[in-house]
Enzyme design. Structure first.
Site, PDB file in Angstrom:
ATOM      1  N   VAL A 194       0.806  -1.232   0.000  1.00  0.00           N
ATOM      2  CA  VAL A 194       0.000   0.000   0.000  1.00  0.00           C
ATOM      3  C   VAL A 194       0.836   1.277   0.000  1.00  0.00           C
ATOM      4  O   VAL A 194       0.300   2.354  -0.257  1.00  0.00           O
ATOM      5  CB  VAL A 194      -0.996   0.033   1.191  1.00  0.00           C
ATOM      6  N   TYR A 251       3.027   5.666  15.400  1.00  0.00           N
ATOM      7  CA  TYR A 251       1.695   5.080  15.203  1.00  0.00           C
ATOM      8  C   TYR A 251       0.608   6.122  15.469  1.00  0.00           C
ATOM      9  O   TYR A 251      -0.323   6.287  14.684  1.00  0.00           O
ATOM     10  CB  TYR A 251       1.527   3.866  16.129  1.00  0.00           C
TER      11      TYR A 251
HETATM   12  N1  NAD Z   1      -5.701  -5.011  16.450  1.00  0.00           N
HETATM   13  C1  NAD Z   1      -5.980  -3.910  17.126  1.00  0.00           C
HETATM   14  O1  NAD Z   1      -6.132  -3.936  18.357  1.00  0.00           O
HETATM   15  C2  NAD Z   1      -6.175  -2.589  16.400  1.00  0.00           C
HETATM   16  C3  NAD Z   1      -6.570  -1.481  17.156  1.00  0.00           C
HETATM   17  C4  NAD Z   1      -6.768  -0.265  16.516  1.00  0.00           C
HETATM   18  C5  NAD Z   1      -6.598  -0.162  15.151  1.00  0.00           C
HETATM   19  N2  NAD Z   1      -6.211  -1.257  14.444  1.00  0.00           N
HETATM   20  C6  NAD Z   1      -6.056  -1.065  13.000  1.00  0.00           C
HETATM   21  O2  NAD Z   1      -6.830  -2.045  12.314  1.00  0.00           O
HETATM   22  C7  NAD Z   1      -6.218  -2.321  11.041  1.00  0.00           C
HETATM   23  C8  NAD Z   1      -6.023  -3.820  10.891  1.00  0.00           C
HETATM   24  O3  NAD Z   1      -5.179  -4.255  11.937  1.00  0.00           O
HETATM   25  P1  NAD Z   1      -5.062  -5.785  12.386  1.00  0.00           P
HETATM   26  O4  NAD Z   1      -5.064  -5.766  13.860  1.00  0.00           O
HETATM   27  O5  NAD Z   1      -6.015  -6.634  11.624  1.00  0.00           O
HETATM   28  O6  NAD Z   1      -3.547  -6.043  11.917  1.00  0.00           O
HETATM   29  P2  NAD Z   1      -2.831  -7.339  11.321  1.00  0.00           P
HETATM   30  O7  NAD Z   1      -1.362  -7.087  11.458  1.00  0.00           O
HETATM   31  O8  NAD Z   1      -3.379  -8.559  11.940  1.00  0.00           O
HETATM   32  O9  NAD Z   1      -3.240  -7.271   9.787  1.00  0.00           O
HETATM   33  C9  NAD Z   1      -2.749  -6.219   8.982  1.00  0.00           C
HETATM   34  C10 NAD Z   1      -2.556  -6.704   7.568  1.00  0.00           C
HETATM   35  O10 NAD Z   1      -1.947  -5.646   6.827  1.00  0.00           O
HETATM   36  C11 NAD Z   1      -0.938  -6.196   6.015  1.00  0.00           C
HETATM   37  N3  NAD Z   1       0.082  -5.193   5.682  1.00  0.00           N
HETATM   38  C12 NAD Z   1       1.065  -4.710   6.488  1.00  0.00           C
HETATM   39  N4  NAD Z   1       1.846  -3.865   5.793  1.00  0.00           N
HETATM   40  C13 NAD Z   1       1.344  -3.812   4.527  1.00  0.00           C
HETATM   41  C14 NAD Z   1       1.721  -3.118   3.345  1.00  0.00           C
HETATM   42  N5  NAD Z   1       2.794  -2.297   3.315  1.00  0.00           N
HETATM   43  N6  NAD Z   1       0.967  -3.292   2.237  1.00  0.00           N
HETATM   44  C15 NAD Z   1      -0.101  -4.112   2.259  1.00  0.00           C
HETATM   45  N7  NAD Z   1      -0.493  -4.809   3.337  1.00  0.00           N
HETATM   46  C16 NAD Z   1       0.229  -4.657   4.459  1.00  0.00           C
HETATM   47  C17 NAD Z   1      -0.373  -7.354   6.824  1.00  0.00           C
HETATM   48  O11 NAD Z   1       0.314  -8.287   5.994  1.00  0.00           O
HETATM   49  C18 NAD Z   1      -1.623  -7.927   7.470  1.00  0.00           C
HETATM   50  O12 NAD Z   1      -2.225  -8.932   6.686  1.00  0.00           O
HETATM   51  C19 NAD Z   1      -4.911  -1.520  11.025  1.00  0.00           C
HETATM   52  O13 NAD Z   1      -5.133  -0.287  10.354  1.00  0.00           O
HETATM   53  C20 NAD Z   1      -4.631  -1.257  12.501  1.00  0.00           C
HETATM   54  O14 NAD Z   1      -3.817  -0.135  12.711  1.00  0.00           O
HETATM   55  C21 NAD Z   1      -5.997  -2.460  15.026  1.00  0.00           C
END
Ligand code: NAD
Length: 248
Positions: free
Chosen positions: A60, A152
């Site tokens: 991305v 972050y």
């Molecule tokens: N898990 C939490 O508690 C939490 C809390 C607040 C916000 N979020 C947000 O939710 C969203 C999803 O998070 P998640 O917890 O499912 O994370 P995760 O790490 O489990 O999944 C994230 C996915 O993004 C992909 N990714 C990473 N870098 C990338 C890149 N450069 N290009 C394309 N894909 C890429 C990874 O391979 C992975 O499959 C994120 O934006 C995260 O910041 C998560």
């Protein structure tokens, strides 16, 4: 909320929240391009969902990869109606005085530049479709500060602001842009963060929340589904916490 006939792109769709969004969109009848850098997991989710889903390797933070993703979605399914900018990464826990310039630039590219590139890239396709809905995934870290997370927090606040700016720019084209701010979700990202810690500080904290637990990915995905659906036809520029009351 039917999504029949809709074409969607979900970034970071191979696992965690992204995969839950992909599943809900697919169950509702949308055709979904799953994009990620995790090829094995993304490919197997697309294979499991069948004809209405495809996987594309897509970093991305790359403008060229964004062009390829829009083309792949259009070639497979037609003009894009829905974009969920979900992919993101975390940072090494470090205070402002200990965080490196290269680390800052990297998280900026993956979490923030990516959302700009994605929204910019999808507009021509949504204008062809005649309307569109974009949801950007921020965090509670886009609403309140967090210790040892300057990169972050900066990127997640930026995603909230970019959502509002783009909502104003794109309203004339019937493109709605909204932002979801999850709290703690039980995903590989959070597990990776908590496993590096002594004890269970995240679990201990979550037990103090008004809804005293982590969310299942589907509980956040359902909020995303609402915002991209026609049920949210008068919602744009929204900041929607889905955080169990964390920021109340
Ligand atoms: N898990 C939490 O508690 C939490 C809390 C607040 C916000 N979020 C947000 O939710 C969203 C999803 O998070 P998640 O917890 O499912 O994370 P995760 O790490 O489990 O999944 C994230 C996915 O993004 C992909 N990714 C990473 N870098 C990338 C890149 N450069 N290009 C394309 N894909 C890429 C990874 O391979 C992975 O499959 C994120 O934006 C995260 O910041 C998560």
């Amino acid at each position: 909320m039917t999504m029949a006939g809709k074409v969607a792109i979900v970034t970071g769709g191979a696992q965690g929240l992204g995969a839950a969004v992909v599943r809900l969109l697919s169950e509702a009848g949308a055709q979904v391009l799953i994009t990620d850098i995790a090829d094995a997991a993304g490919g197997s989710l697309a294979a499991e969902l069948g004809e209405g889903a495809r996987f594309l390797h897509h970093d991305v933070s790359s403008a060229a990869d964004w062009s390829a993703a829009i083309k792949a979605a259009e070639d497979a399914f037609g003009p894009v109606d829905i974009l969920v900018n979900n992919a993101a990464t975390t940072q090494r826990p470090a205070s402002v005085e200990d965080f490196g310039e290269e680390e800052y630039r990297r998280i900026f590219e993956v979490n923030q530049l990516s959302v700009f590139l994605g929204m910019r890239a999808v507009v021509p396709s949504m204008r062809k479709a005649g309307a569109g809905a974009i949801v950007n995934i921020s965090s509670v870290a886009g609403l309140v500060g967090q210790r040892a997370a300057i990169g972050y927090v900066a990127t997640k606040f930026a995603v909230r602001g970019m959502t509002k700016a783009a909502a104003l720019d794109l309203a004339p084209y019937n493109i709605r842009v909204n932002c979801v701010h999850p709290g703690a979700i039980d995903t590989p990202m959070l597990r990776q963060v908590t496993e590096a810690m002594e004890g269970d500080p995240v679990g201990d904290f979550c037990r103090t929340l008004p809804i005293p637990r982590q969310a299942a990915p589907k509980e956040v995905a359902s909020a995303v589904l609402f915002l991209v659906s026609d049920g949210a036809s008068f919602c744009t520029g929204v900041t929607m916490p889905v955080d169990g009351g964390w920021t109340v």
